[in-house]
Design a protein around this motif. Structure first.
Motif, PDB file in Angstrom:
ATOM      1  N   ILE A  16     -10.510   7.502 -14.783  1.00 47.20           N
ATOM      2  CA  ILE A  16     -10.038   6.544 -15.767  1.00 47.20           C
ATOM      3  C   ILE A  16      -8.590   6.782 -16.164  1.00 47.20           C
ATOM      4  N   SER A  17      -8.050   7.983 -15.905  1.00 47.38           N
ATOM      5  CA  SER A  17      -6.663   8.265 -16.241  1.00 47.38           C
ATOM      6  C   SER A  17      -5.714   7.975 -15.085  1.00 47.38           C
ATOM      7  N   ALA A  18      -6.256   7.623 -13.908  1.00 50.73           N
ATOM      8  CA  ALA A  18      -5.430   7.393 -12.735  1.00 50.73           C
ATOM      9  C   ALA A  18      -4.720   6.057 -12.830  1.00 50.73           C
ATOM     10  N   LYS A  19      -3.533   6.009 -12.242  1.00 52.80           N
ATOM     11  CA  LYS A  19      -2.827   4.754 -12.093  1.00 52.80           C
ATOM     12  C   LYS A  19      -2.865   4.388 -10.619  1.00 52.80           C
ATOM     13  N   THR A  20      -3.231   3.148 -10.336  1.00 54.95           N
ATOM     14  CA  THR A  20      -3.495   2.730  -8.967  1.00 54.95           C
ATOM     15  C   THR A  20      -2.654   1.522  -8.600  1.00 54.95           C
ATOM     16  N   LEU A  21      -2.025   1.598  -7.448  1.00 58.21           N
ATOM     17  CA  LEU A  21      -1.216   0.510  -6.917  1.00 58.21           C
ATOM     18  C   LEU A  21      -1.973  -0.130  -5.760  1.00 58.21           C
ATOM     19  N   ILE A  22      -2.243  -1.414  -5.884  1.00 52.74           N
ATOM     20  CA  ILE A  22      -2.933  -2.154  -4.832  1.00 52.74           C
ATOM     21  C   ILE A  22      -1.917  -3.054  -4.138  1.00 52.74           C
ATOM     22  N   ILE A  23      -1.851  -2.933  -2.827  1.00 51.01           N
ATOM     23  CA  ILE A  23      -0.914  -3.706  -2.016  1.00 51.01           C
ATOM     24  C   ILE A  23      -1.724  -4.504  -1.006  1.00 51.01           C
ATOM     25  N   SER A  24      -1.550  -5.813  -1.016  1.00 53.55           N
ATOM     26  CA  SER A  24      -2.345  -6.669  -0.138  1.00 53.55           C
ATOM     27  C   SER A  24      -1.455  -7.618   0.661  1.00 53.55           C
ATOM     28  N   ASP A  25      -1.764  -7.729   1.933  1.00 52.33           N
ATOM     29  CA  ASP A  25      -1.199  -8.779   2.772  1.00 52.33           C
ATOM     30  C   ASP A  25      -1.893 -10.098   2.408  1.00 52.33           C
ATOM     31  N   ILE A  26      -1.422 -11.207   2.968  1.00 51.90           N
ATOM     32  CA  ILE A  26      -2.039 -12.508   2.713  1.00 51.90           C
ATOM     33  C   ILE A  26      -2.598 -13.107   4.006  1.00 51.90           C
ATOM     34  N   ASP A  27      -1.712 -13.413   4.965  1.00 55.74           N
ATOM     35  CA  ASP A  27      -2.124 -14.117   6.182  1.00 55.74           C
ATOM     36  C   ASP A  27      -3.016 -13.260   7.068  1.00 55.74           C
ATOM     37  N   VAL A  84      -3.675  -0.361 -13.163  1.00 56.64           N
ATOM     38  CA  VAL A  84      -3.513  -0.648 -11.737  1.00 56.64           C
ATOM     39  C   VAL A  84      -2.662  -1.904 -11.588  1.00 56.64           C
ATOM     40  N   GLN A  85      -1.739  -1.863 -10.639  1.00 56.76           N
ATOM     41  CA  GLN A  85      -0.860  -2.993 -10.387  1.00 56.76           C
ATOM     42  C   GLN A  85      -1.125  -3.558  -8.997  1.00 56.76           C
ATOM     43  N   LEU A  86      -1.095  -4.883  -8.891  1.00 58.27           N
ATOM     44  CA  LEU A  86      -1.303  -5.565  -7.614  1.00 58.27           C
ATOM     45  C   LEU A  86      -0.009  -6.198  -7.131  1.00 58.27           C
ATOM     46  N   ASN A  87       0.327  -5.935  -5.870  1.00 56.56           N
ATOM     47  CA  ASN A  87       1.457  -6.597  -5.219  1.00 56.56           C
ATOM     48  C   ASN A  87       0.981  -7.201  -3.903  1.00 56.56           C
ATOM     49  N   TYR A  88       1.286  -8.473  -3.698  1.00 52.00           N
ATOM     50  CA  TYR A  88       1.054  -9.114  -2.408  1.00 52.00           C
ATOM     51  C   TYR A  88       2.344  -8.981  -1.599  1.00 52.00           C
ATOM     52  N   VAL A  89       2.277  -8.297  -0.468  1.00 51.70           N
ATOM     53  CA  VAL A  89       3.457  -8.079   0.376  1.00 51.70           C
ATOM     54  C   VAL A  89       3.223  -8.820   1.695  1.00 51.70           C
ATOM     55  N   THR A  90       3.960  -9.904   1.901  1.00 52.32           N
ATOM     56  CA  THR A  90       3.751 -10.760   3.062  1.00 52.32           C
ATOM     57  C   THR A  90       5.008 -10.853   3.912  1.00 52.32           C
ATOM     58  N   GLY A  91       4.814 -10.846   5.226  1.00 51.58           N
ATOM     59  CA  GLY A  91       5.931 -10.989   6.141  1.00 51.58           C
ATOM     60  C   GLY A  91       6.280 -12.431   6.437  1.00 51.58           C
ATOM     61  N   ALA A  92       5.541 -13.367   5.849  1.00 56.67           N
ATOM     62  CA  ALA A  92       5.801 -14.782   6.095  1.00 56.67           C
ATOM     63  C   ALA A  92       7.152 -15.185   5.506  1.00 56.67           C
ATOM     64  N   PRO A  93       8.012 -15.793   6.310  1.00 61.57           N
ATOM     65  CA  PRO A  93       9.331 -16.180   5.809  1.00 61.57           C
ATOM     66  C   PRO A  93       9.364 -17.619   5.300  1.00 61.57           C
ATOM     67  N   GLY A  94      10.404 -17.953   4.565  1.00 58.87           N
ATOM     68  CA  GLY A  94      10.704 -19.333   4.203  1.00 58.87           C
ATOM     69  C   GLY A  94       9.552 -20.080   3.562  1.00 58.87           C
ATOM     70  N   LYS A  95       9.276 -21.279   4.085  1.00 59.53           N
ATOM     71  CA  LYS A  95       8.246 -22.147   3.521  1.00 59.53           C
ATOM     72  C   LYS A  95       6.873 -21.511   3.579  1.00 59.53           C
ATOM     73  N   LEU A  96       6.601 -20.764   4.631  1.00 57.84           N
ATOM     74  CA  LEU A  96       5.297 -20.113   4.749  1.00 57.84           C
ATOM     75  C   LEU A  96       5.078 -19.124   3.614  1.00 57.84           C
ATOM     76  N   ARG A  97       6.149 -18.463   3.177  1.00 64.56           N
ATOM     77  CA  ARG A  97       6.034 -17.536   2.049  1.00 64.56           C
ATOM     78  C   ARG A  97       5.659 -18.292   0.773  1.00 64.56           C
TER      79      ARG A  97
END
Length: 287
Positions: A16-27, A84-97
Motif C-alpha cells: 500500500i505504500s508503493a508508488k506504481t507507474l503503469i505504461i501502456s501501448d494502444i495499437d 499509481v500513474q498511468l501513461n499511454y505511450v504510442t508510436g502512432a504519429p500524426g492523425k493516428l496519434r
C-alpha cells in the motif's frame, strides 16, 4: 501540457505504500489496429478488444471502498487513488496519434496521459525507449513499473531494455500475443523476452493482474464471462471482438502459463470456459 489526455492513480494492492507507474501501448495492445498489416484499424475509435476497458478501469479504481469504486469504474477512473500513474505511450504519429487519444475516450478506458511520437524521423523503438526512460528518471519515487504492450513490433524489446536499464525497479511486462512468430508467417510478430507475461484476451490479462494484487477476483469473473459471450458466437462481427481475422493464437499458447492463484469455483469455472472457448475458436477459424 501538450500531450495531456487525462490522468489517474491507483494503489498497488500488495504494497500500500508503493508508488506504481503503469505504461501502456494502444495499437494492437488495446485497439484492433493490425499494425503489421494494413493498419486500417487505426482509423477507428471504438474497436477495443472485448472487455479490456473494464479491466483497465478496475486497475485504476481498485483500492477504494465499494461505493467509491463503483463510481470510479463508471467514470473512467474519477475518484481514483493516488499512488499509481498511468501513461499511454504510442508510436502512432500524426492523425493516428490523435485517433488513439479519441479511441481511449470513446471506448471508455481510464483517463491517463497520452504521449505520442511527434515525427516519423524517429523510429517507434527509439521514441518509446526514450520516452519511458525519461518518465522513470522524472518519477524516481515510482518503484513498481507495469508495462503493457503487444508483439507486433517493438514493445517486447523496449520493455526488456527498460528492465535492464533500471535493475532496482520491480518491472512487470505484459505482451499481447496477437501474431504468430514463425519465420514463414505472412504477418510475423516477435517473441516475448524471458520473464515477460503474455495475454490474448481480457480474461487472461485480468487473471495475471489479479495474481499481482492489482485487480480483484470479480474483474476476472466479469472478463471471463465477456470473453466467453463473444467467442461463443457464430457471428464473425461478434467473435472478432475477441479475435480479429488477422490474429493468430499459436504463439500465445506456446508461451502462456496460467497463474496458480486461489479463486472461487465460480470464477475458476468461468475462466476455464473462456480459455477453452478461445482455444476452440482459434482451432476453428485461425490456426
Amino acid at each position: 501540457m501538450k500531450n495531456l489526455f487525462l490522468l489517474f492513480n491507483v494503489i498497488f494492492a500488495f504494497n500500500i505504500s508503493a508508488k506504481t507507474l503503469i505504461i501502456s501501448d494502444i495499437d494492437d495492445t488495446l485497439k484492433q489496429t493490425y499494425v503489421v498489416g494494413n493498419k486500417l484499424g487505426g482509423l477507428r475509435v471504438t474497436n477495443q478488444y472485448a472487455g479490456l476497458s473494464k479491466v483497465y478501469n478496475a486497475l485504476a479504481c481498485y483500492d477504494l471502498d465499494q461505493e467509491t469504486y463503483e463510481f470510479c469504474i463508471q467514470n473512467q477512473g474519477m475518484m481514483h487513488s493516488r499512488d499509481v500513474q498511468l501513461n499511454y505511450v504510442t508510436g502512432a504519429p500524426g492523425k493516428l496519434r490523435l485517433l488513439g487519444r479519441e479511441f481511449l475516450q470513446e471506448s471508455g478506458f481510464p483517463v491517463g496521459v497520452v504521449r505520442g511520437r511527434e515525427s516519423t524521423r524517429e523510429s517507434t523503438h527509439d521514441f518509446k525507449l526514450r520516452t519511458i526512460k525519461k518518465l522513470l528518471k522524472l518519477l524516481p519515487e515510482y518503484d513498481y513499473i507495469v508495462m503493457i504492450g503487444d508483439n507486433g513490433e517493438h514493445d517486447p524489446k523496449v520493455y526488456h531494455e527498460i528492465e535492464k536499464l533500471f535493475p532496482n525497479k520491480k518491472v512487470h511486462s505484459f505482451i499481447h500475443m496477437v501474431y504468430n512468430t514463425g519465420i514463414f508467417e505472412k504477418d510475423r510478430g516477435v517473441n516475448p523476452y524471458e520473464g515477460q507475461k503474455v495475454y490474448l484476451t481480457s480474461a487472461d490479462l485480468a487473471l495475471s493482474l489479479y495474481e499481482l494484487g492489482l485487480v480483484n477476483e470479480g474483474v476476472v469473473l466479469e472478463a471471463s464471462k465477456t470473453v466467453s459471450k463473444y467467442a461463443l458466437s457464430r457471428d464473425e462481427d461478434i467473435y472478432e471482438k475477441v479475435l480479429p481475422e488477422w490474429t493468430r493464437c499459436k504463439a500465445f499458447f506456446k508461451h502462456y502459463k496460467t497463474p496458480a492463484v486461489a479463486m472461487s469455483v465460480q470464477t475458476t469455472n468461468a475462466f476455464n470456459l473462456a480459455m477453452n472457448t478461445v482455444r476452440s475458436l482459434c482451432q476453428r477459424i485461425k490456426d
